[in-house]
Design a protein around this motif. Structure first.
Motif, mmCIF file in Angstrom:
data_model
loop_
_atom_site.group_PDB
_atom_site.id
_atom_site.type_symbol
_atom_site.label_atom_id
_atom_site.label_comp_id
_atom_site.label_asym_id
_atom_site.label_seq_id
_atom_site.Cartn_x
_atom_site.Cartn_y
_atom_site.Cartn_z
ATOM 1 N N CYS A 1 42.262 9.950 -24.336
ATOM 2 C CA CYS A 1 41.334 9.743 -25.439
ATOM 3 C C CYS A 1 39.974 9.354 -24.883
ATOM 4 O O CYS A 1 39.898 8.517 -23.993
ATOM 5 N N ASN B 1 37.843 7.582 -26.285
ATOM 6 C CA ASN B 1 37.443 6.255 -26.777
ATOM 7 C C ASN B 1 38.367 5.130 -26.339
ATOM 8 O O ASN B 1 38.053 3.962 -26.552
ATOM 9 N N CYS B 2 39.562 5.482 -25.829
ATOM 10 C CA CYS B 2 40.570 4.449 -25.582
ATOM 11 C C CYS B 2 41.254 4.684 -24.240
ATOM 12 O O CYS B 2 41.279 5.802 -23.741
ATOM 13 N N CYS C 1 44.926 10.547 -30.824
ATOM 14 C CA CYS C 1 45.037 9.228 -30.209
ATOM 15 C C CYS C 1 45.637 8.288 -31.250
ATOM 16 O O CYS C 1 45.123 8.186 -32.360
ATOM 17 N N CYS D 1 42.934 5.097 -32.021
ATOM 18 C CA CYS D 1 41.671 5.174 -32.767
ATOM 19 C C CYS D 1 41.660 6.336 -33.747
ATOM 20 O O CYS D 1 40.739 6.473 -34.532
HETATM 21 ZN ZN ZN Z 1 41.530 6.586 -28.991
#
Ligand code: ZN
Ligand code: ADP
Length: 721
Positions: free
Chosen positions: A439, A441-442, A457, A460
């Motif tokens: 991901c 973002n994560c 994901c 998020c």
């Molecule tokens: Zn994520």
């Protein structure tokens, strides 16, 4: 001069003083509208001696604008709001918002405009319009709500209104609710049930604080027992609140409640439409709603005459809120009961170590239901050693489990395969270059969802279409799925038993109470042979023809090794096992594990819950972990990694030293990045006597950080990610 102190619904503001204009009367708890600069904010009047505010001279006070014609928030609720803010180190206004979540409900409006499908097909039927009309079906709601259901923009819905495919309807929101009849259809209780019910009934009648742990094996009739306590509350003209860990459980609960009491209780959860929310809130606040069933957020509503709280499946971790005010609904429920001077019942087949400990030291009264209702036996449990009996290459189900499924199909009985992992595969990689889909973002892998042909994901919600080629080396068709999710198990089942009718039950497929109802109906009608599900199917359901449970990967929850890993694994497998053999037919549970000798597996197979809990409790005591010691986490996050790390170090350096308290970290969190924010954790570990909240409040109060950094405190954490 008539002045009052007001707590406004704005977490950034402290309490403010206002003038009460002539002709308006307010008292502590009154819900009012106050001016703030050019704005108007809703708030509640509070006792000035309980909340500090900046002193402002009488001549500088602005007058309140409006006082709602609603009962004031009662003193026990005001004390609960203060306690929650204090204990969980949260802004008190954020807690107040949980009592007043529907500001629309404060207005006395009797009706609201909603929209529904007319059946007229518009001349221009774009794919989006068609999708919206199909998904909305019979449902009604605001334009915004229909847009969400339809998966389209508000504009599409408005276009459909113009085209005559959707029409406006006035919905009255103050229709009274039916009153549950305590004597509608009471069951004949068995001896142990009758004893427990009698005790709870007299506790409700006594109207004193009394915390109960209702500890009964799965299928022992805990619900029937606490229904008797609810009946007593209704007879005494008091309100009763039942908290459930997930909204998916609401639907079966509503059915059972209706069978017992003749009508539905009032439901409160995030799936309600705005009109339903308003109606429910007003009925709760007026006392007209006798019995409310809800998710944890129902706990802070302004019940004027609460007589009983029940927390069902009280061991569930989902009672812990992980965002905003990070409270534990089970613990706050006990505090509310104390402040309201009423009984509270924590019901569970697998009580948490914390709750058992409270029963052991006599703080909670324990009510035991040791046997299943109606002579049903607990299922037979056996482990499958995955090293001895490995599944064939590319498969996840061992020979013994496949055989058991086959036998069950032949006997026309239902089976359940449990794997606590949504999607098809938890990791996708390129066979050619080794690239793994992560991901953006994560700190998490993207999970393949084959039905929707996407990677998602689970932290998020970021999604991307499943690609054909590797984004790194551009090799086509080189991507391989690693590890199983429920969808992959469903594929395996389909390959093994092409004739079997299967259903996947996860939050992806059961995302509303209506979907849950549909699943229950299909199960009851015998239209499903094999269910493949996540923890969503582990509790609450009662399917008499379900006789086999297969746990696909019992070791899954043990990885990562947080404080409660073994306990949680035990609870989850016990709960899912409890779905087997609930009727006259005997149930069987097969547990696939790589380590059948692990203490938790031994306890599950041998049915030695007491031994397992005793060992876990001793380990906690030895390590001074909860409930024998206290933990609090401080999570520092920012979009900028250096800034997060610097702030965390600064907080770490400022850590006070106290006897019987240590501060661990800062260290990067296991989820080092979440939703685009870099995260670091500090962990405070102290003995019970240390006033941890006070210490943390002083400590963080003396440190300054930039606005772009977020510092969250998690008191009694359940997640260590
Ligand atoms: Zn994520
Ligand atoms: P638990 O919540 O402890 O798992 P339930 O309350 O779901 O157990 O009870 C299991 C099943 O037995 C349910 O279908 C319930 O209606 C039934 N049952 C329990 N006690 C009685 C009783 N005294 N009379 C009739 N049915 C009962």
């Amino acid at each position: 001069m008539n002045r009052c102190r007001v707590l406004l619904l704005n977490a950034a503001l402290g309490p403010l003083d206002y003038r009460v204009p002539p002709g308006m009367t307010v008292e502590p708890g009154s819900i009012v509208v106050a001016p703030l600069g050019p704005r108007q904010l809703i708030g509640a009047v509070w006792e000035p001696e309980r909340l500090d505010a900046e002193e402002v001279g009488d001549n500088r006070l602005r007058p309140l604008l409006h006082a709602y014609d609603l009962p004031p928030l009662a003193p026990p609720l005001r004390r609960l709001i203060e306690w929650t803010a204090d204990y969980y180190l949260s802004p008190i206004a954020a807690v107040l918002r949980m009592a007043l979540p529907s500001t629309g409900a404060l207005e006395g409006a009797r009706s609201i405009t909603e929209y529904r499908v007319t059946g007229h097909v518009p001349d221009r039927l774009t794919p989006q319009r068609a999708q919206a009309l199909e998904r909305i079906g019979e449902r009604m709601g605001l334009v915004r709500e229909l847009a969400i259901i339809g998966g389209v923009s508000d504009g599409v819905i408005r276009g459909l209104v113009k085209a005559g495919a959707i029409e406006a309807v006035e919905v009255t929101i103050d229709d009274p609710y039916a009153k549950p009849d305590p004597d509608h259809d009471p069951p004949a209780l068995e001896t142990a049930q009758a004893g427990a019910a009698a005790e709870l009934r007299s506790a409700v009648a006594a109207a004193e604080f009394a915390p109960y742990l209702l500890d009964g094996v799965t299928g022992s009739g805990k619900t029937e027992v606490y229904f008797e306590a609810i009946a007593e509350a209704i007879r005494g003209d008091r309100q009763a609140l039942v908290l459930l860990p997930e909204i998916a459980l609401t639907e079966p609960f509503l059915k059972r409640f209706t069978a017992r009491f003749g009508c539905e209780p009032v439901a409160w959860h995030s799936g309600l439409r705005q009109s339903q929310r308003r109606r429910a809130w007003r009925a709760i606040a007026s006392g007209e709603a006798r019995v409310v069933v809800g998710a944890r957020s129902a706990l802070f509503l302004p019940y004027p005459k609460l007589g009983l709280i029940v927390v069902d499946e009280a061991h569930e971790a989902s009672f812990k809120q992980e965002e905003g005010v990070q409270y534990h609904a089970r613990d706050v429920a006990v505090m509310r009961a104390k402040l309201e001077a009423i009984p509270v019942v924590l019901a569970s087949a697998t009580p948490a170590i914390e709750s058992r400990h409270m029963a052991e030291i006599g703080t909670y009264r324990e009510l035991k239901l040791p046997d299943r209702y109606g002579g049903a036996r607990l299922p037979e449990m056996a482990a499958i050693d995955m090293l001895q009996d490995p599944p064939p290459r590319g498969g996840w189900l061992a020979g013994q489990l496949v055989q058991a499924l086959q036998d069950n199909l032949e006997a026309a009985e239902q089976s359940l395969l449990f794997l606590n992992r949504r999607g098809y595969a938890p990791l996708t990689l390129c066979r050619h270059c080794g690239y793994r889909f992560q991901c953006p973002n994560c700190t998490a892998w993207m999970v393949e969802h084959r039905f929707t042909r996407r990677l998602a994901c689970h932290h998020c919600g970021h999604v991307m279409p499943a690609p054909h080629a590797c984004p790194e080396c551009k090799e086509e068709d080189s991507l391989v799925a690693c590890g199983p999710g429920v969808e992959r198990i469903a594929d395996e089942v389909a390959a093994l038993f092409p004739e079997a009718r299967t259903a996947i039950v996860t939050s992806d497929t059961i995302w509303s109470p209506a979907k849950a109802a549909e699943f229950v109906a299909r199960m009851e009608a015998g239209e499903i042979d094999i269910v493949i599900g996540t923890q969503l199917v582990t509790k609450g359901y009662h399917f008499p023809n379900l006789t086999l449970v297969g746990v696909v990967d019992a070791d899954l929850g043990l990885a990562g090794g947080d404080l409660r890993a073994a306990e949680r694994t035990f609870q989850q497998i016990r709960q899912v096992s409890g779905r087997a053999g609930r009727g006259d037919k005997h149930g069987r549970v097969l547990v696939q594990t790589h380590d059948p000798s692990a203490p938790v597996m031994q306890a599950l197979i041998g049915g030695d819950a007491d031994g397992f809990y005793a060992a876990e409790t001793d380990a906690r005591r030895a390590a001074a972990m909860p409930p024998f010691g206290r933990l609090a986490a401080i999570i520092v996050s920012s979009e900028d990694q250096a800034e997060a790390a610097e702030t965390a170090r600064m907080i770490g350096r400022a850590a006070p030293s106290h006897e019987n308290m240590i501060v661990l970290g800062p260290a990067p969190a296991p989820l080092a990045m979440l939703r685009g924010r870099h995260r670091l954790r500090l962990l405070v570990h102290a003995s019970r006597a240390v006033p941890v909240q006070e210490i943390i409040r002083d400590w963080l109060g003396g440190v300054r950080w930039k606005n772009s950094v977020r510092v969250a405190v998690d008191v009694d954490p359940y997640s260590f990610l």
